[in-house]
Design a protein around this motif. Structure first.
Motif, PDB file in Angstrom:
ATOM      1  N   ASP A 271      64.608  53.440  28.661  1.00  0.00           N
ATOM      2  CA  ASP A 271      64.864  53.480  30.096  1.00  0.00           C
ATOM      3  C   ASP A 271      66.284  53.961  30.372  1.00  0.00           C
ATOM      4  OD1 ASP A 271      64.013  52.963  32.796  1.00  0.00           O
ATOM      5  OD2 ASP A 271      65.289  51.189  32.792  1.00  0.00           O
ATOM      6  N   SER A 272      67.230  53.497  29.564  1.00  0.00           N
ATOM      7  CA  SER A 272      68.624  53.916  29.735  1.00  0.00           C
ATOM      8  C   SER A 272      68.792  55.409  29.455  1.00  0.00           C
ATOM      9  CB  SER A 272      69.537  53.107  28.810  1.00  0.00           C
ATOM     10  OG  SER A 272      69.482  51.736  29.118  1.00  0.00           O
ATOM     11  N   VAL A 273      68.090  55.885  28.426  1.00  0.00           N
ATOM     12  CA  VAL A 273      68.172  57.312  28.087  1.00  0.00           C
ATOM     13  C   VAL A 273      67.601  58.162  29.220  1.00  0.00           C
ATOM     14  CG1 VAL A 273      67.287  59.090  26.537  1.00  0.00           C
ATOM     15  CG2 VAL A 273      68.147  56.944  25.598  1.00  0.00           C
ATOM     16  N   ILE A 274      66.456  57.728  29.763  1.00  0.00           N
ATOM     17  CA  ILE A 274      65.831  58.475  30.864  1.00  0.00           C
ATOM     18  C   ILE A 274      66.752  58.507  32.077  1.00  0.00           C
ATOM     19  CG2 ILE A 274      63.917  58.435  32.524  1.00  0.00           C
ATOM     20  CD1 ILE A 274      62.149  57.374  30.254  1.00  0.00           C
ATOM     21  N   LYS A 275      67.385  57.362  32.380  1.00  0.00           N
ATOM     22  CA  LYS A 275      68.326  57.319  33.506  1.00  0.00           C
ATOM     23  C   LYS A 275      69.488  58.290  33.277  1.00  0.00           C
ATOM     24  CE  LYS A 275      67.611  52.617  35.209  1.00  0.00           C
ATOM     25  NZ  LYS A 275      68.235  51.305  35.458  1.00  0.00           N
ATOM     26  N   ARG A 280      72.356  63.390  34.360  1.00  0.00           N
ATOM     27  CA  ARG A 280      72.927  64.663  33.914  1.00  0.00           C
ATOM     28  C   ARG A 280      72.256  65.843  34.614  1.00  0.00           C
ATOM     29  NH1 ARG A 280      74.464  64.200  27.483  1.00  0.00           N
ATOM     30  NH2 ARG A 280      75.590  62.209  27.640  1.00  0.00           N
ATOM     31  N   VAL A 281      70.940  65.741  34.828  1.00  0.00           N
ATOM     32  CA  VAL A 281      70.235  66.801  35.562  1.00  0.00           C
ATOM     33  C   VAL A 281      70.807  66.919  36.973  1.00  0.00           C
ATOM     34  CG1 VAL A 281      68.032  67.466  36.588  1.00  0.00           C
ATOM     35  CG2 VAL A 281      68.102  66.675  34.231  1.00  0.00           C
ATOM     36  N   LYS A 282      71.048  65.757  37.608  1.00  0.00           N
ATOM     37  CA  LYS A 282      71.635  65.760  38.954  1.00  0.00           C
ATOM     38  C   LYS A 282      72.987  66.472  38.956  1.00  0.00           C
ATOM     39  CE  LYS A 282      74.393  62.773  40.283  1.00  0.00           C
ATOM     40  NZ  LYS A 282      75.181  61.579  40.632  1.00  0.00           N
ATOM     41  N   ASN A 283      73.833  66.139  37.976  1.00  0.00           N
ATOM     42  CA  ASN A 283      75.155  66.765  37.914  1.00  0.00           C
ATOM     43  C   ASN A 283      75.051  68.268  37.677  1.00  0.00           C
ATOM     44  OD1 ASN A 283      76.384  64.297  38.294  1.00  0.00           O
ATOM     45  ND2 ASN A 283      76.767  63.933  36.117  1.00  0.00           N
ATOM     46  N   SER A 284      74.119  68.666  36.816  1.00  0.00           N
ATOM     47  CA  SER A 284      73.942  70.098  36.545  1.00  0.00           C
ATOM     48  C   SER A 284      73.475  70.838  37.792  1.00  0.00           C
ATOM     49  CB  SER A 284      72.944  70.296  35.403  1.00  0.00           C
ATOM     50  OG  SER A 284      73.419  69.716  34.203  1.00  0.00           O
ATOM     51  N   LEU A 285      72.537  70.224  38.520  1.00  0.00           N
ATOM     52  CA  LEU A 285      72.035  70.853  39.740  1.00  0.00           C
ATOM     53  C   LEU A 285      73.131  70.961  40.793  1.00  0.00           C
ATOM     54  CD1 LEU A 285      68.518  69.149  40.016  1.00  0.00           C
ATOM     55  CD2 LEU A 285      68.988  71.550  39.485  1.00  0.00           C
ATOM     56  N   ILE A 324      68.070  59.441  42.685  1.00  0.00           N
ATOM     57  CA  ILE A 324      67.285  58.235  43.002  1.00  0.00           C
ATOM     58  C   ILE A 324      66.552  57.732  41.759  1.00  0.00           C
ATOM     59  CG2 ILE A 324      65.387  57.329  44.397  1.00  0.00           C
ATOM     60  CD1 ILE A 324      66.190  59.510  46.488  1.00  0.00           C
ATOM     61  N   LEU A 325      65.965  58.651  41.008  1.00  0.00           N
ATOM     62  CA  LEU A 325      65.243  58.262  39.800  1.00  0.00           C
ATOM     63  C   LEU A 325      66.182  57.625  38.774  1.00  0.00           C
ATOM     64  CD1 LEU A 325      62.858  61.334  39.356  1.00  0.00           C
ATOM     65  CD2 LEU A 325      62.230  59.038  40.090  1.00  0.00           C
ATOM     66  N   ALA A 326      67.440  58.051  38.766  1.00  0.00           N
ATOM     67  CA  ALA A 326      68.411  57.482  37.832  1.00  0.00           C
ATOM     68  C   ALA A 326      68.731  56.031  38.159  1.00  0.00           C
ATOM     69  CB  ALA A 326      69.696  58.301  37.849  1.00  0.00           C
ATOM     70  N   SER A 327      68.463  55.607  39.393  1.00  0.00           N
ATOM     71  CA  SER A 327      68.778  54.233  39.797  1.00  0.00           C
ATOM     72  C   SER A 327      67.579  53.310  39.709  1.00  0.00           C
ATOM     73  CB  SER A 327      69.303  54.223  41.241  1.00  0.00           C
ATOM     74  OG  SER A 327      68.288  54.623  42.151  1.00  0.00           O
ATOM     75  N   GLN A 328      66.383  53.851  39.416  1.00  0.00           N
ATOM     76  CA  GLN A 328      65.192  53.017  39.295  1.00  0.00           C
ATOM     77  C   GLN A 328      64.830  52.838  37.835  1.00  0.00           C
ATOM     78  OE1 GLN A 328      61.944  53.263  41.961  1.00  0.00           O
ATOM     79  NE2 GLN A 328      63.060  54.432  43.503  1.00  0.00           N
TER      80      GLN A 328
END
Length: 473
Positions: A271-275, A280-285, A324-328
């Motif tokens: 779960d931590s890895v997925i978050k 990182r995807v958010k930052n790249s975008l 949002i997905l990173a916080s769930q």
């Protein structure tokens, strides 16, 4: 086990119709029902609640309980009646007011061990008997004694731990000395107590390394917790048996949960890895969106500027989804929470006129598989952006409705706006813009669902329908 409400009704009816017990005495028996199941589990016996009938020569079975981990039928059932001689142990308990142990022969010629204990009212008068009946003639009195003592303590159903065959059971006296331990508990406890390992006997030992037991004895309340020793994790549940205001015995249930806890750790790591990936995807975008903004500022062609602006908004929308997905947590996502955030961020960043957002939600949370949540959220985000950019373009104000619903087969997400109606060209999906093409591809190809865009009275409505089973909802 039946629900408390049903048992109470059946017990009260039987008491009223078959005995002369008072209302107070009936309430005492009702309060013992949850504890009666525990007494059956801890003693490994069938347990019967008996009272004298309206005719004092008759004994009535008021309640019959078997251990919850067995599937055999009880020897007797609620409502069965017996003459005084047929249940002589019950009669002896009423006569002496004390515990009586003996044997009883069933109709099939089979003998069973029976131990009866008196149940007394506030005046100390025995008015009912609880009988522990075992198919084995070697009945362990420490277990039936403990089960009987448990009936004297107010027992809350939420505190009850259903004992299973694989559980280790240890019973301690008031000083914390072990007076009973089953085979499973012997194996588990020897991991904790090296002295017991050397002597190969734990009966009589004072239990060690269990703060949980100290807390049970100190507070007189049930306590749950884990005990870690070397490479083993034990789940422990301690239940106090109280008599005279003091903890006279403690029942300790031990379960080896090493594999379960290890799996939980792996899930937490995953779960931590997925978050972190979503972060990182958010930052790249966001970095890509920043580069496109710079390019848009340098572009001289208005159409190019507009295309770059739309691309930036689209990328930032997807970035918001990953944020949002990173916080769930976990493999499932609350879609309503996701849509709440998308609506707020989109309206705050894109609108040039006042927009009233109306969120319509079903009675149940809309929980979907995290892998399906991403394309569904991107499609909804695109439709919300489309409603703001095109629907409210040049308007003084607008209403945006974003809703979700579930039925037995379908998940429904809809976006409505009271902006400009659809033109005939936009209604034709094959000739519509890139945004609607993205939505259609995501819904029909990624989610195996359907998408419809239509004029609906004063609103323009976009409907997304997906299979509930496929979405994991």
């Amino acid at each position: 086990m039946q629900t408390r409400g049903i048992e109470m009704s059946q017990l009260y009816t039987l008491i009223r119709d078959s005995t002369n017990l008072t209302e107070v005495q009936a309430k005492i028996l009702d309060h013992e029902q949850v504890a009666l199941q525990f007494a059956a589990d801890i003693s490994k016996n069938q347990v019967y609640l008996c009272a004298k009938g309206k005719n004092s020569d008759i004994s009535v079975i008021l309640l019959a309980v078997r251990p919850s981990y067995t599937h055999s039928q009880t020897f007797f059932k609620a409502g069965d009646t017996f003459l005084r001689d047929e249940l002589s142990i019950v009669e002896n308990v009423f006569s002496t007011g004390r515990k009586v142990a003996g044997r009883m022969e069933l109709d099939q010629g089979r003998k069973v061990a029976v131990t009866g204990y008196p149940i007394v009212d506030n005046a100390g008068v025995p008015f009912a008997v609880v009988c522990f009946v075992s198919s084995s003639l070697d009945q362990q009195q420490v277990l039936t004694d403990t089960g009987s003592l448990a009936l004297q303590v107010p027992f809350d159903g939420k505190d009850y731990y259903g004992i299973r065959p694989q559980d280790g059971v240890i019973i301690l006296d008031s000083l914390g000395r072990i007076i009973y331990s089953n085979d499973m508990a012997n194996d588990l406890y020897m991991v904790l107590d090296k002295e017991a390992v050397e002597s190969q006997e734990i009966i009589g030992h004072t239990i060690v390394r269990f703060p949980l037991v100290d807390e049970v004895m100190k507070t007189g309340r049930p306590v749950f917790g884990d005990e870690v020793s070397e490479n083993m994790t034990l789940s422990a549940w301690g239940l106090p048996i109280i008599s005279g205001g003091k903890v006279t015995r403690t029942v300790l249930i031990l379960t080896d949960v090493t594999a379960i806890r290890e799996k939980e750790k792996q899930i937490l790591v995953k779960d931590s890895v997925i978050k972190e990936i979503h972060h990182r995807v958010k930052n790249s975008l966001n970095t890509i969106a920043g580069m496109l903004r710079m390019q848009a500022r340098r572009a001289k062609d208005p159409d190019t500027k507009d295309a770059l602006k739309r691309s930036v908004n689209r990328i930032l929308g997807i970035s918001q989804i990953h944020d949002i997905l990173a916080s769930q947590s976990g493999g499932q996502i609350d879609m309503d929470v996701l849509l709440d955030r998308i609506c707020k961020l989109s309206v705050d960043s894109l609108t040039f006129c006042p927009v009233r957002v109306v969120r319509e939600k079903g009675s149940d949370p809309l929980i979907v598989d995290s892998e399906k949540a991403v394309p569904l959220a991107i499609a909804a985000n695109e439709l919300i952006h489309n409603a703001i950019d095109h629907g409210f373009n040049g308007m003084d104000k607008g209403i945006l409705i974003v809703g979700t619903s579930l039925d037995e087969e379908k998940l429904h997400v809809y976006i409505k706006n009271n902006g400009h109606p659809l033109s005939p060209e936009v209604k034709d999906m094959n000739s519509s813009g890139l945004g609607l093409q993205i939505v259609r591809n995501l819904v029909e190809i990624e989610l195996k669902g359907s998408f419809e865009l239509r004029n609906d009275g004063e609103f323009v409505t976009a409907d997304i329908y997906c299979s509930r089973a496929l979405m994991g909802a």
